[in-house]
Scaffold this motif. Structure first.
Motif, PDB file in Angstrom:
ATOM      1  N   ALA A 112       0.810  -1.217   0.000  1.00 56.72           N
ATOM      2  CA  ALA A 112       0.000   0.000   0.000  1.00 56.72           C
ATOM      3  C   ALA A 112       0.844   1.268   0.000  1.00 56.72           C
ATOM      4  O   ALA A 112       0.307   2.371  -0.016  1.00 56.72           O
ATOM      5  CB  ALA A 112      -0.928   0.004   1.218  1.00 56.72           C
ATOM      6  N   GLY A 113       2.155   1.103   0.031  1.00 58.03           N
ATOM      7  CA  GLY A 113       3.007   2.277  -0.029  1.00 58.03           C
ATOM      8  C   GLY A 113       3.186   3.010   1.274  1.00 58.03           C
ATOM      9  O   GLY A 113       3.460   4.212   1.277  1.00 58.03           O
ATOM     10  N   VAL A 114       3.037   2.311   2.391  1.00 57.07           N
ATOM     11  CA  VAL A 114       3.298   2.948   3.685  1.00 57.07           C
ATOM     12  C   VAL A 114       4.744   3.427   3.715  1.00 57.07           C
ATOM     13  O   VAL A 114       5.655   2.677   3.351  1.00 57.07           O
ATOM     14  CB  VAL A 114       3.037   1.955   4.841  1.00 57.07           C
ATOM     15  CG1 VAL A 114       3.475   2.540   6.163  1.00 57.07           C
ATOM     16  CG2 VAL A 114       1.567   1.602   4.897  1.00 57.07           C
ATOM     17  N   PRO A 115       5.000   4.664   4.107  1.00 57.60           N
ATOM     18  CA  PRO A 115       6.364   5.198   4.064  1.00 57.60           C
ATOM     19  C   PRO A 115       7.280   4.518   5.077  1.00 57.60           C
ATOM     20  O   PRO A 115       7.250   4.814   6.266  1.00 57.60           O
ATOM     21  CB  PRO A 115       6.181   6.688   4.388  1.00 57.60           C
ATOM     22  CG  PRO A 115       4.896   6.750   5.151  1.00 57.60           C
ATOM     23  CD  PRO A 115       4.035   5.669   4.595  1.00 57.60           C
ATOM     24  N   GLY A 116       8.088   3.602   4.618  1.00 53.32           N
ATOM     25  CA  GLY A 116       9.017   2.900   5.497  1.00 53.32           C
ATOM     26  C   GLY A 116      10.395   3.530   5.466  1.00 53.32           C
ATOM     27  O   GLY A 116      10.799   4.142   4.480  1.00 53.32           O
ATOM     28  N   THR A 117      11.109   3.391   6.572  1.00 53.38           N
ATOM     29  CA  THR A 117      12.473   3.919   6.645  1.00 53.38           C
ATOM     30  C   THR A 117      13.515   2.804   6.715  1.00 53.38           C
ATOM     31  O   THR A 117      14.663   3.019   6.348  1.00 53.38           O
ATOM     32  CB  THR A 117      12.632   4.833   7.870  1.00 53.38           C
ATOM     33  OG1 THR A 117      12.301   4.101   9.060  1.00 53.38           O
ATOM     34  CG2 THR A 117      11.712   6.045   7.756  1.00 53.38           C
ATOM     35  N   SER A 118      13.107   1.610   7.187  1.00 55.85           N
ATOM     36  CA  SER A 118      14.029   0.469   7.245  1.00 55.85           C
ATOM     37  C   SER A 118      13.207  -0.815   7.281  1.00 55.85           C
ATOM     38  O   SER A 118      12.143  -0.859   7.905  1.00 55.85           O
ATOM     39  CB  SER A 118      14.921   0.518   8.487  1.00 55.85           C
ATOM     40  OG  SER A 118      15.700   1.694   8.512  1.00 55.85           O
ATOM     41  N   LEU A 119      13.707  -1.845   6.615  1.00 55.34           N
ATOM     42  CA  LEU A 119      13.092  -3.168   6.689  1.00 55.34           C
ATOM     43  C   LEU A 119      14.083  -4.115   7.344  1.00 55.34           C
ATOM     44  O   LEU A 119      15.178  -4.348   6.834  1.00 55.34           O
ATOM     45  CB  LEU A 119      12.716  -3.687   5.305  1.00 55.34           C
ATOM     46  CG  LEU A 119      12.078  -5.076   5.293  1.00 55.34           C
ATOM     47  CD1 LEU A 119      10.682  -5.034   5.914  1.00 55.34           C
ATOM     48  CD2 LEU A 119      12.011  -5.654   3.883  1.00 55.34           C
TER      49      LEU A 119
END
Length: 309
Positions: free
Chosen positions: A87-94
């Motif tokens: 859904a394009g959630v703004p992530g900063t690290s996986l």
């Protein structure tokens, strides 16, 4: 704050101009009758509804949307992380533990494609990051959630808004968001105080549906419900002692606000008095009450059924 040049929502006619206005008046009378004898409530007293101060262009001023403290959140669990990434959630690290699971591989691919840093991590590190939550070897650090303005939930000709009163468990919030998404709700309204906010627990329980569900905060729930009524919405509260079954809710095909209280105390007195109608979910077994998330799902299903009949 009002954005320059932005038009307000073009939602609805005034309440008195809609075909169900007479039903609302009757519903309020029936609601007050049904609650007579409850020492914490009484008939609604007449009075003026508060209005917002006007902006320089003559429109009601819109205060800036409120945010939770500026701190990152972790979404964890394979389904939750994958849905959030899709859904394009703004992530900063996986953070991930190498695994042959298809969901882990897809999550890594999506994150890599959109430029989210990948950090290979062992189970002890993920246990620490998630406070020993059930992460299944996958966790996504996301930016703080951006709350919508309450007026933003009024988009469309027949919005369905779910307002929560006293829901303090983030898991309940996530479950309600998931039901709201399944049954076509326009958004969720939360009071700023004495309410769960959108955090990692809510993200996980919502199974990623928070990515597409607007959530707004308001400083005063009672005042905001009245503002929705002024905008043409019918406001119904779930209450175990409500005089109407959810199957008999009027006007559910128009602009509608469903108010859900906590499992323990239900709706607050002022919030209940602000509703046009109080409705109950008929139960035929031995349980005295339903979990707020379960009650929301049942009520939203019934409203969706009526709206699509």
């Amino acid at each position: 704050m009002t954005k320059k040049g932005k038009k307000g929502p073009s939602v609805t006619a005034k309440a008195e101009d809609r075909h169900w206005h007479g039903k609302r008046v009757k519903a309020r009378s029936a609601k007050n009758t049904a609650r007579t004898g409850n020492k914490t409530t009484g008939p609604r007293k007449p009075g003026l509804r508060p209005s917002r101060p006007a902006a320089s262009d003559g429109r009601p001023a819109r205060p800036a949307a409120t945010r939770r403290p500026d701190a990152p959140e972790l979404v964890y669990g394979r389904n939750s992380v994958l849905e959030a990434l899709r859904a394009g959630v703004p992530g900063t690290s996986l953070y991930y533990t190498p695994d042959s699971d298809e969901r882990v591989r897809e999550a890594i691919k999506i994150a890599a494609d959109i430029g989210i840093p990948l950090l290979e991590s062992g189970k002890p590190e993920l246990d620490r990051l998630t406070d020993r939550g059930v992460h299944q070897g996958l966790a996504l650090q996301v930016k703080p959630f951006r709350y919508a303005h309450p007026d933003d939930l009024l988009q469309g000709t027949a919005p369905l808004i779910v307002a929560l009163d006293g829901i303090t468990d983030a898991r309940n919030l996530g479950a309600i968001v998931r039901s709201a998404a399944a049954f076509g709700a326009s958004g969720i309204l939360l009071p700023e105080r004495r309410s769960a906010g959108v955090n990692a627990g809510a993200w996980k329980t919502s199974a990623g549906t928070l990515a597409n569900m607007p959530v707004a905060q308001c400083t005063n729930l009672t005042r905001q419900l009245k503002a929705y009524q002024d905008a043409g919405c019918f406001v119904a509260g779930l209450d175990a002692h409500g005089g109407t079954s959810i199957a008999e809710l009027p006007a559910s095909d128009g602009p509608f606000v469903l108010v859900i209280g906590s499992e323990g105390t239900g709706l607050g007195r002022l919030v209940g008095d602000s509703c046009d109608m109080l409705a109950h979910i008929p139960m035929f077994g031995h349980a005295e009450s339903l979990n707020a998330g379960v009650a929301a799902g049942i009520a939203l299903y019934e409203i969706a059924r009526q709206r699509h009949a």
